[in-house]
Design a protein around this motif. Structure first.
Motif, PDB file in Angstrom:
ATOM      1  N   UNK A 185     -40.008   3.640  51.150  1.00  0.00           N
ATOM      2  CA  UNK A 185     -40.457   4.800  49.999  1.00  0.00           C
ATOM      3  C   UNK A 185     -40.028   6.087  50.178  1.00  0.00           C
ATOM      4  N   UNK A 186     -39.393   7.036  51.020  1.00  0.00           N
ATOM      5  CA  UNK A 186     -39.351   8.004  51.211  1.00  0.00           C
ATOM      6  C   UNK A 186     -38.890   8.286  50.706  1.00  0.00           C
ATOM      7  N   UNK A 187     -38.504  10.170  50.484  1.00  0.00           N
ATOM      8  CA  UNK A 187     -36.750  10.315  50.002  1.00  0.00           C
ATOM      9  C   UNK A 187     -36.174  10.159  51.697  1.00  0.00           C
ATOM     10  N   UNK A 188     -35.104  10.784  51.885  1.00  0.00           N
ATOM     11  CA  UNK A 188     -34.270  10.889  53.032  1.00  0.00           C
ATOM     12  C   UNK A 188     -34.919  12.368  53.809  1.00  0.00           C
ATOM     13  N   UNK A 189     -34.792  13.568  52.847  1.00  0.00           N
ATOM     14  CA  UNK A 189     -35.726  14.341  53.525  1.00  0.00           C
ATOM     15  C   UNK A 189     -36.518  14.309  54.638  1.00  0.00           C
ATOM     16  N   UNK A 190     -37.873  13.776  53.689  1.00  0.00           N
ATOM     17  CA  UNK A 190     -39.198  13.347  54.160  1.00  0.00           C
ATOM     18  C   UNK A 190     -38.989  12.615  55.521  1.00  0.00           C
ATOM     19  N   UNK A 191     -38.170  12.133  55.798  1.00  0.00           N
ATOM     20  CA  UNK A 191     -38.025  10.918  56.478  1.00  0.00           C
ATOM     21  C   UNK A 191     -37.297  11.458  57.476  1.00  0.00           C
ATOM     22  N   UNK A 192     -36.215  12.332  57.544  1.00  0.00           N
ATOM     23  CA  UNK A 192     -36.134  13.561  58.311  1.00  0.00           C
ATOM     24  C   UNK A 192     -36.853  13.693  58.944  1.00  0.00           C
ATOM     25  N   UNK A 193     -38.140  14.855  58.436  1.00  0.00           N
ATOM     26  CA  UNK A 193     -39.034  15.042  58.930  1.00  0.00           C
ATOM     27  C   UNK A 193     -40.130  14.457  59.493  1.00  0.00           C
ATOM     28  N   UNK A 194     -40.073  13.259  59.642  1.00  0.00           N
ATOM     29  CA  UNK A 194     -41.457  12.648  59.911  1.00  0.00           C
ATOM     30  C   UNK A 194     -40.132  12.199  61.680  1.00  0.00           C
ATOM     31  N   UNK A 195     -39.307  12.169  61.405  1.00  0.00           N
ATOM     32  CA  UNK A 195     -38.798  11.534  62.491  1.00  0.00           C
ATOM     33  C   UNK A 195     -38.546  12.902  63.845  1.00  0.00           C
ATOM     34  N   UNK A 196     -37.894  13.982  63.200  1.00  0.00           N
ATOM     35  CA  UNK A 196     -38.152  15.150  63.658  1.00  0.00           C
ATOM     36  C   UNK A 196     -38.979  15.318  64.565  1.00  0.00           C
ATOM     37  N   UNK A 197     -40.139  15.315  63.790  1.00  0.00           N
ATOM     38  CA  UNK A 197     -41.853  15.696  64.303  1.00  0.00           C
ATOM     39  C   UNK A 197     -42.308  14.677  65.290  1.00  0.00           C
ATOM     40  N   UNK A 198     -42.192  13.018  65.033  1.00  0.00           N
ATOM     41  CA  UNK A 198     -42.301  12.027  66.138  1.00  0.00           C
ATOM     42  C   UNK A 198     -41.612  12.910  67.401  1.00  0.00           C
ATOM     43  N   UNK A 199     -40.155  13.295  67.389  1.00  0.00           N
ATOM     44  CA  UNK A 199     -39.835  13.522  68.843  1.00  0.00           C
ATOM     45  C   UNK A 199     -39.824  14.857  69.225  1.00  0.00           C
ATOM     46  N   UNK A 200     -40.569  15.821  68.542  1.00  0.00           N
ATOM     47  CA  UNK A 200     -40.954  16.775  69.207  1.00  0.00           C
ATOM     48  C   UNK A 200     -42.340  16.263  69.857  1.00  0.00           C
ATOM     49  N   UNK A 201     -43.295  15.513  69.208  1.00  0.00           N
ATOM     50  CA  UNK A 201     -45.193  14.786  69.637  1.00  0.00           C
ATOM     51  C   UNK A 201     -43.945  14.336  71.013  1.00  0.00           C
TER      52      UNK A 201
END
Length: 301
Positions: A185-201
């Motif tokens: 349901x998300x845009x590619x941009x928001x999905x990229x941000x989500x994965x980036x945040x999860x990786x940093x965490x």
């Protein structure tokens, strides 16, 4: 970067309370002094609801939560609870809406703490935690995105961690099992941000919890006191620091799948909020690593 993180670190956000924050207004309109988390618990459960401009979304959450809590108390009279709505400096009628529930259910069950200035979600939760009376303390978002009855799942997660070292344990609601559906349901941009945040965490702070941001967390009273009195970050990334502190203190943490629905009206601004959180994640790791921040316990005045 380490030097910048160390030099720019505030040792601790102030835990000072304004005079107006040392009281709550009861159902009869009189001021009563707030209790302290340092006092012995007198309730089984405290529910802390941070609220900023939530006059529209708060009623749905409060109706669902109080309906569940009242039915549970009727089944088990030994179960006692309180709901603490923390109005984080709202510009709308959040306090007025919350006070209607205080008048309906009584100020022993519903309390409203109105903060003089906006502190951020983490700061608001902490102020609510510090006036809690429960043996266990639940963080619950005002939007009602998590089904309140799922508290039984996080309670089971907490129970499974026993024996709790020094009576400290945390059980986190998790949306990780819903990730595939949310990506669709998300845009590619928001999905990229989500994965980036999860990786940093994962890379910088918390490795064992997949979803650190679900606002449905249950803590024992001792764990809440120890972690929130050490907390530095008061805005979006506070959950990550909270769990990072818990890891450092070897507090056992459970992650439990809960039902969750995205509710319109989020205060999170996708790009800038994620950017701020990314910066905060880096600073959490570096400031503890360099000693700029310490795992010290403080008392709110």
């Amino acid at each position: 970067i380490c030097t910048i993180a160390h030099v720019t670190a505030r040792k601790m956000p102030t835990l000072h309370r304004y005079e107006e924050e040392k009281f709550f207004v009861n159902a009869e309109g009189r001021k009563e002094s707030v209790p302290s988390i340092h006092d012995p618990p007198t309730k089984e459960l405290s529910v802390v609801v941070p609220s900023y401009n939530e006059e529209d979304r708060l009623p749905l959450m409060m109706d669902e939560a109080l309906d569940y809590l009242e039915k549970r108390q009727k089944r088990d009279p030994s179960f006692t609870y309180e709901v603490i709505v923390v109005d984080d400096g709202s510009k709308d009628q959040t306090t007025k809406v919350a006070m209607k529930y205080c008048k309906k259910y009584g100020s022993d069950k519903v309390r409203v703490l109105s903060l003089v200035k906006n502190r951020g979600k983490g700061g608001a939760v902490r102020m609510g935690v510090f006036i809690s009376r429960g043996k266990k303390i639940l963080m619950a978002d005002a939007d009602g995105a998590t089904k309140f009855a799922d508290i039984e799942k996080v309670e089971e997660g907490l129970k499974n961690l026993q024996p709790w070292p020094n009576q400290m344990a945390i059980s986190c609601g998790s949306r990780a099992h819903l990730e595939k559906d949310s990506i669709a349901k998300r845009s590619y941009f928001r999905t990229l941000l989500m994965y980036g945040f999860h990786f940093l965490v994962w890379f910088l702070c918390v490795k064992e919890i997949r979803d650190t941001q679900c606002g449905f967390k249950l803590l024992t009273r001792e764990a809440a006191l120890r972690t929130f009195s050490t907390l530095h970050i008061e805005r979006w990334a506070f959950d990550v620091e909270l769990l990072y502190i818990a890891q450092c203190l070897r507090i056992p943490i459970a992650e439990v799948a809960v039902n969750w629905t995205e509710i319109e009206g989020s205060k999170l601004v996708p790009f800038w909020s994620w950017l701020q959180m990314g910066r905060d994640l880096l600073f959490i790791r570096l400031r503890y690593m360099t000693g700029a921040w310490q795992l010290e316990t403080r008392k709110c005045n």
